[in-house]
Design a protein around this motif. Structure first.
Motif, short mmCIF file in Angstrom:
data_model
loop_
_atom_site.label_atom_id
_atom_site.label_comp_id
_atom_site.label_asym_id
_atom_site.label_seq_id
_atom_site.Cartn_x
_atom_site.Cartn_y
_atom_site.Cartn_z
N ARG A 10 40.12 46.44 34.41
CA ARG A 10 41.26 47.35 34.61
C ARG A 10 40.86 48.54 35.49
NH1 ARG A 10 45.74 48.07 36.28
NH2 ARG A 10 46.88 49.86 35.50
N ALA A 11 39.71 49.12 35.24
CA ALA A 11 39.24 50.25 36.05
C ALA A 11 39.00 49.80 37.50
CB ALA A 11 37.96 50.83 35.46
N LEU A 12 38.45 48.61 37.67
CA LEU A 12 38.21 48.09 39.03
C LEU A 12 39.54 47.83 39.75
CD1 LEU A 12 35.28 45.70 38.17
CD2 LEU A 12 35.15 47.66 39.71
N GLU A 13 40.52 47.32 39.03
CA GLU A 13 41.84 47.10 39.63
C GLU A 13 42.44 48.42 40.10
OE1 GLU A 13 45.10 44.82 37.94
OE2 GLU A 13 43.63 43.28 37.40
N ILE A 14 42.30 49.46 39.30
CA ILE A 14 42.82 50.78 39.66
C ILE A 14 42.15 51.29 40.93
CG2 ILE A 14 42.89 53.21 38.94
CD1 ILE A 14 43.35 52.14 36.05
N LEU A 15 40.82 51.07 41.04
CA LEU A 15 40.10 51.49 42.25
C LEU A 15 40.67 50.82 43.50
CD1 LEU A 15 36.26 51.53 41.47
CD2 LEU A 15 37.69 53.44 42.16
N PHE A 16 40.92 49.51 43.42
CA PHE A 16 41.37 48.78 44.61
C PHE A 16 42.88 48.84 44.82
CE2 PHE A 16 37.17 46.91 44.32
CZ PHE A 16 36.82 46.85 45.65
N ALA A 17 43.66 49.11 43.78
CA ALA A 17 45.12 49.12 43.89
C ALA A 17 45.61 50.14 44.90
CB ALA A 17 45.75 49.37 42.53
N GLN A 18 44.88 51.21 45.09
CA GLN A 18 45.31 52.24 46.04
C GLN A 18 45.20 51.76 47.49
OE1 GLN A 18 42.68 55.69 45.70
NE2 GLN A 18 41.14 54.34 44.83
N PHE A 19 44.44 50.70 47.75
CA PHE A 19 44.26 50.18 49.10
C PHE A 19 45.04 48.89 49.36
CE2 PHE A 19 40.29 52.41 48.00
CZ PHE A 19 40.28 53.37 48.99
N VAL A 20 45.33 48.14 48.31
CA VAL A 20 45.95 46.82 48.44
C VAL A 20 47.46 46.95 48.26
CG1 VAL A 20 46.03 44.52 47.41
CG2 VAL A 20 43.86 45.72 47.58
N PRO A 21 48.26 46.29 49.13
CA PRO A 21 49.71 46.33 48.97
C PRO A 21 50.14 45.80 47.60
CG PRO A 21 49.13 45.35 51.08
CD PRO A 21 47.85 45.53 50.31
N PRO A 22 51.20 46.37 47.02
CA PRO A 22 51.59 46.01 45.65
C PRO A 22 51.97 44.53 45.47
CG PRO A 22 53.05 47.72 46.57
CD PRO A 22 52.02 47.42 47.59
N GLN A 23 52.45 43.87 46.52
CA GLN A 23 52.85 42.47 46.38
C GLN A 23 51.67 41.50 46.34
OE1 GLN A 23 53.51 44.37 49.03
NE2 GLN A 23 53.03 43.28 50.92
N GLU A 24 50.47 41.97 46.68
CA GLU A 24 49.29 41.11 46.64
C GLU A 24 48.70 41.10 45.24
OE1 GLU A 24 46.08 41.42 49.54
OE2 GLU A 24 47.55 42.18 50.97
N GLN A 25 48.33 39.92 44.80
CA GLN A 25 47.70 39.77 43.49
C GLN A 25 46.19 39.89 43.65
OE1 GLN A 25 48.25 35.94 41.70
NE2 GLN A 25 46.87 36.40 40.02
N ILE A 26 45.58 40.77 42.87
CA ILE A 26 44.12 40.90 42.88
C ILE A 26 43.58 39.78 42.00
CG2 ILE A 26 42.16 42.34 42.25
CD1 ILE A 26 43.90 44.79 42.87
N VAL A 27 42.78 38.90 42.62
CA VAL A 27 42.25 37.73 41.91
C VAL A 27 40.98 38.09 41.14
CG1 VAL A 27 41.36 35.38 42.19
CG2 VAL A 27 43.24 36.19 43.64
N GLU A 28 40.09 38.84 41.81
CA GLU A 28 38.83 39.21 41.16
C GLU A 28 38.30 40.51 41.73
OE1 GLU A 28 34.56 37.38 39.81
OE2 GLU A 28 36.13 36.06 40.52
N THR A 29 37.75 41.34 40.86
CA THR A 29 37.09 42.58 41.26
C THR A 29 35.76 42.64 40.53
OG1 THR A 29 38.20 43.78 39.49
CG2 THR A 29 39.22 43.87 41.68
N ARG A 30 34.77 43.23 41.18
CA ARG A 30 33.44 43.32 40.58
C ARG A 30 32.70 44.57 41.04
NH1 ARG A 30 31.84 39.96 36.42
NH2 ARG A 30 33.03 38.08 36.63
N TYR A 31 31.88 45.10 40.13
CA TYR A 31 30.90 46.12 40.49
C TYR A 31 29.67 45.35 40.95
CZ TYR A 31 27.36 49.75 40.05
OH TYR A 31 26.33 50.62 40.31
N MET A 32 29.14 45.68 42.13
CA MET A 32 28.06 44.91 42.72
C MET A 32 26.71 45.61 42.67
SD MET A 32 29.90 42.38 43.25
CE MET A 32 28.93 41.20 44.12
N GLY A 33 26.67 46.87 42.31
CA GLY A 33 25.40 47.56 42.18
C GLY A 33 25.36 48.88 42.92
#
Length: 185
Positions: A10-33
């Protein structure tokens, strides 16, 4: 940010949601290091949506770098994993050379042994900068080239290499699906 670094979806989705258009579905988000030492440095995050692959880097003092590219325009990808020797050798050489120079200065001028003992902590404090400079030349992570030469790069810690493989496969699968959906780009 602390929750995103703990790989909270959920926190990762919030980070990326500000950049991704609302109609796009976020499939996967990850912290990479983290690119740096002792938890100090630039934190790397990655996301794959139904239409794009994205990279987000957040620096120690709030620097933010966001990159993305359309999945249908992905030309090629590569995963880099350097040897530990390439990563640790420059920092070790830095400490040894700095200490040897201070010791040589002290012996040559008949000074106090206090100089090398003062120089060593300073050299240790500068090790994160040496590591950062090393990463400038020794790449580690996933690089995805998009049409017209745009590079979406995702830094990946050594222990998270399996995540790089997973993202690589997911991008390939979603790219093929996207091309079937919209036709050849």
């Amino acid at each position: 940010m602390a929750r995103a670094k703990a790989d909270d979806p959920r926190a990762l989705e919030i980070l990326f949601a500000q950049f991704v258009p609302p109609q796009e579905q976020i499939v996967e988000t990850r912290y990479m290091g983290v690119m740096g030492m002792w938890g100090i440095g630039t934190h790397s995050f990655a996301a794959v949506t139904t239409e794009r692959v994205a990279s987000l880097r957040i620096g120690l003092f709030g620097a933010v770098t966001y990159q993305d590219g359309s999945l249908e325009y992905v030309n090629s990808s590569v995963i880099f994993q350097p040897s530990r020797l390439k990563l640790y050798l420059p920092a070790t050489v830095w400490i040894l050379v700095t200490f040897a120079a201070a010791l040589t200065y002290t012996i040559g001028l008949g000074g106090s042994l206090l100089v090398p003992l003062l120089v060593l902590p300073i050299a240790l404090l500068l090790v994160p900068l040496v590591v950062r400079l090393t990463y400038r030349f020794v790449k580690s992570g996933l690089a995805i080239w998009i049409r017209e030469g745009l590079l979406v790069s995702v830094f990946i810690d050594r222990r998270r290499i399996t995540l790089a493989n997973r993202l690589y496969r997911l991008c390939s699968e979603l790219r093929d699906e996207r091309i079937r959906e919209i036709g050849h780009p």
